[in-house]
Design an enzyme around this catalytic site. Sequence first.
Site, PDB file in Angstrom:
ATOM      1  N   ASP A   1       8.620 -31.067  -4.488  1.00 59.27           N
ATOM      2  CA  ASP A   1       9.199 -30.366  -3.344  1.00 59.27           C
ATOM      3  C   ASP A   1       9.889 -31.453  -2.519  1.00 59.27           C
ATOM      4  OD1 ASP A   1       9.973 -28.835  -1.245  1.00 59.27           O
ATOM      5  OD2 ASP A   1       8.060 -27.782  -1.020  1.00 59.27           O
TER       6      ASP A   1
ATOM      7  N   SER B   1       4.272 -27.915   6.413  1.00 57.98           N
ATOM      8  CA  SER B   1       4.266 -28.705   5.169  1.00 57.98           C
ATOM      9  C   SER B   1       2.889 -29.181   4.704  1.00 57.98           C
ATOM     10  CB  SER B   1       5.191 -29.925   5.301  1.00 57.98           C
ATOM     11  OG  SER B   1       4.524 -30.995   5.940  1.00 57.98           O
TER      12      SER B   1
ATOM     13  N   ASP C   1       4.299 -26.675  -3.721  1.00 52.18           N
ATOM     14  CA  ASP C   1       3.798 -26.663  -2.339  1.00 52.18           C
ATOM     15  C   ASP C   1       2.344 -27.120  -2.249  1.00 52.18           C
ATOM     16  OD1 ASP C   1       6.067 -25.843  -0.960  1.00 52.18           O
ATOM     17  OD2 ASP C   1       5.634 -23.712  -1.194  1.00 52.18           O
TER      18      ASP C   1
ATOM     19  N   THR D   1      10.816 -27.194   5.211  1.00 55.60           N
ATOM     20  CA  THR D   1      12.215 -27.347   5.666  1.00 55.60           C
ATOM     21  C   THR D   1      12.383 -26.793   7.084  1.00 55.60           C
ATOM     22  OG1 THR D   1      12.866 -27.071   3.375  1.00 55.60           O
ATOM     23  CG2 THR D   1      14.627 -26.978   4.978  1.00 55.60           C
TER      24      THR D   1
ATOM     25  N   HIS E   1       3.823 -17.488   6.889  1.00 53.82           N
ATOM     26  CA  HIS E   1       3.276 -18.222   5.742  1.00 53.82           C
ATOM     27  C   HIS E   1       1.751 -18.162   5.669  1.00 53.82           C
ATOM     28  CE1 HIS E   1       7.102 -20.978   5.546  1.00 53.82           C
ATOM     29  NE2 HIS E   1       7.358 -19.702   5.342  1.00 53.82           N
TER      30      HIS E   1
ATOM     31  N   ASP F   1      17.358 -31.811   1.209  1.00 50.79           N
ATOM     32  CA  ASP F   1      16.571 -31.282   0.090  1.00 50.79           C
ATOM     33  C   ASP F   1      17.226 -31.648  -1.244  1.00 50.79           C
ATOM     34  OD1 ASP F   1      14.688 -28.615   1.268  1.00 50.79           O
ATOM     35  OD2 ASP F   1      16.240 -29.459   2.536  1.00 50.79           O
TER      36      ASP F   1
ATOM     37  N   LYS G   1      -0.416 -31.125   6.250  1.00 54.15           N
ATOM     38  CA  LYS G   1      -1.759 -30.576   6.564  1.00 54.15           C
ATOM     39  C   LYS G   1      -2.798 -31.137   5.604  1.00 54.15           C
ATOM     40  CE  LYS G   1      -0.173 -26.139   6.521  1.00 54.15           C
ATOM     41  NZ  LYS G   1       1.282 -26.291   6.751  1.00 54.15           N
TER      42      LYS G   1
ATOM     43  N   ASP H   1       9.272 -30.397   1.805  1.00 53.13           N
ATOM     44  CA  ASP H   1       8.360 -29.278   2.038  1.00 53.13           C
ATOM     45  C   ASP H   1       8.303 -29.082   3.548  1.00 53.13           C
ATOM     46  OD1 ASP H   1       6.392 -27.346   1.634  1.00 53.13           O
ATOM     47  OD2 ASP H   1       4.788 -28.821   1.916  1.00 53.13           O
TER      48      ASP H   1
ATOM     49  N   GLU I   1      11.877 -27.653  -6.743  1.00 49.02           N
ATOM     50  CA  GLU I   1      12.200 -26.443  -5.981  1.00 49.02           C
ATOM     51  C   GLU I   1      13.686 -26.060  -6.030  1.00 49.02           C
ATOM     52  OE1 GLU I   1      10.932 -26.315  -1.870  1.00 49.02           O
ATOM     53  OE2 GLU I   1      11.516 -24.215  -1.737  1.00 49.02           O
TER      54      GLU I   1
HETATM   55  P1  AMP Z   1       4.140 -24.432   5.508  1.00 48.28           P
HETATM   56  O1  AMP Z   1       5.000 -25.487   6.075  1.00 48.28           O
HETATM   57  O2  AMP Z   1       2.750 -24.854   5.232  1.00 48.28           O
HETATM   58  O3  AMP Z   1       4.202 -23.154   6.298  1.00 48.28           O
HETATM   59  O4  AMP Z   1       4.695 -24.125   4.067  1.00 48.28           O
HETATM   60  C1  AMP Z   1       6.029 -24.176   3.733  1.00 48.28           C
HETATM   61  C2  AMP Z   1       6.183 -23.483   2.423  1.00 48.28           C
HETATM   62  O5  AMP Z   1       5.787 -22.138   2.534  1.00 48.28           O
HETATM   63  C3  AMP Z   1       7.579 -23.405   1.903  1.00 48.28           C
HETATM   64  O6  AMP Z   1       7.844 -24.525   1.088  1.00 48.28           O
HETATM   65  C4  AMP Z   1       7.634 -22.133   1.118  1.00 48.28           C
HETATM   66  O7  AMP Z   1       7.681 -22.375  -0.267  1.00 48.28           O
HETATM   67  C5  AMP Z   1       6.316 -21.456   1.437  1.00 48.28           C
HETATM   68  N1  AMP Z   1       6.425 -20.011   1.764  1.00 48.28           N
HETATM   69  C6  AMP Z   1       7.526 -19.254   1.885  1.00 48.28           C
HETATM   70  N2  AMP Z   1       7.182 -17.966   2.135  1.00 48.28           N
HETATM   71  C7  AMP Z   1       5.835 -17.914   2.153  1.00 48.28           C
HETATM   72  C8  AMP Z   1       4.878 -16.852   2.356  1.00 48.28           C
HETATM   73  N3  AMP Z   1       5.252 -15.600   2.589  1.00 48.28           N
HETATM   74  N4  AMP Z   1       3.562 -17.172   2.289  1.00 48.28           N
HETATM   75  C9  AMP Z   1       3.173 -18.430   2.062  1.00 48.28           C
HETATM   76  N5  AMP Z   1       4.019 -19.472   1.865  1.00 48.28           N
HETATM   77  C10 AMP Z   1       5.335 -19.222   1.918  1.00 48.28           C
HETATM   78 MG    MG Z   2       7.767 -26.289   0.182  1.00 43.81          MG
END
Ligand code: AMP
Ligand code: MG
Length: 428
Positions: free
Chosen positions: A209, A339, A369, A214, A315, A121, A342, A212, A144
């Site tokens: 990011d 990430s 994001d 991680t 998330h 990162d 999608k 994204d 980020e």
């Molecule tokens: P994804 O891989 O689509 O689940 O998204 C990853 C991103 O979700 C990370 O880069 C975070 O910034 C973000 N994230 C962290 N906590 C949350 C949450 N509670 N709701 C939604 N997104 C989040």
């Molecule tokens: Mg991210």
Amino acid sequence: MTVDKIEQPKKALSHIFYSKILFVFSLIVLILAIFSSRISFPRLSLIATHLTGSANTITATSRSAITTTSTPKMASSQYAKELEVAQLAVQRAARLTKRVFHEKAKGTVSKDDKSPVTIGDFGAQALIISALKANFPSDEIVAEEEAAQLREDTPLRDQIWELVKSTKLDDEAAEQLLGGAIKDADAMLEIIDQGNSKGGAKGRIWTIDPIDGTKGFLRGGQYAVCLGLMVDGDVKVGVLGCPNLPVDDAAPLAADIGTNATDEGRGVIFSAVQGQGATSRPLGTAGLAEGKSIAMKPITEMSNASFCESVEAGHSDQGVAGQIAQKLGITKPSVRMDSQAKYGSIARGAGDIYLRLPTSKSYQEKIWDHAAGDLIVREAGGQVTDVSGNRLDFSVGRTLAENKGVIAAPAAVHDQVIKVVQEVLGQQ
Ligand code: AMP
Ligand code: MG
């Protein structure tokens, strides 16, 4: 015979001669007008129409030629340099992240919010910011990561510096365009901290990011290197580097898309410029590979569609997504991947609908994001809004404070999806 009497017939003759020339000229112009409208030279057809004095006689074909072909033509050079630099910067940063991805120990540390961050990162963010600052020194950057932790932890800093100084593109011209190498480890820390802009509605602001997803990166799944340019709060350029997605745009989204990805046949860069469409190209290690235009897959039958959602249940609310799927008549299981891969996957028609349903009232989505993915999907024929159907507002700072959740779908069915999302959320 007076001179006058000799001149009269001469004048009459020259009148006939000139009106014939005028007639032939008008005929040529008319033919040009018709011809140019067929082969899409909108400007030529406009000039021709003006010359023949028949603005009211523009045909339906020439009207559509003017609107559909002039926009991309005029816009094609707009943000061309930003797009090239952004894609090369992402390609170089992705090269760094891939080196870390294949290591067992990824140099993971925990951030204050307990989320993981790796040497990948920090390294990717340093490389991207240094490329942006070399080309657009007065642009602001919302990224980020920050370097505070690395100033306390010299071994970690040195590990990142080793990675950064040894990651280059195998193309001298591309490296030069990106401004070449960073001077030393301290300069690297300062560069990382240049991503501290507050964001907002004024001027040119990049969002980064560096990795994204991680958590996906650590699991051996999908992740993305994300870069967007906003101008006055509106996303103008978006680039996503997805090292673990198939190169092939037509490859179906398998259920195990997010696991045990190898480099074989994988690695893609998605990009878009506002008003110029969206593109995918193989992720390379030197200059940019040839790109292909991408478009979302139309959904004719909801029962054939499927959702794309986060792997992390924290998330996006997967239970609510299940209820929405049921109401829409969707029977296929959701494809879960980490990430902004999608967004890229639905933009190229490999997936259908991306749902991100809030799991808490207080969480605010981060602009890095979503900025690139939002533009890429909209340029591929999709619509992206929050769960209330409002466009994502990138102009209010580092977070999407005005929005809750994300719904991205082909424009033709987006309203239908939002309606059901609201019905289900209303019952909560
Ligand atoms: P994804 O891989 O689509 O689940 O998204 C990853 C991103 O979700 C990370 O880069 C975070 O910034 C973000 N994230 C962290 N906590 C949350 C949450 N509670 N709701 C939604 N997104 C989040
Ligand atoms: Mg991210």
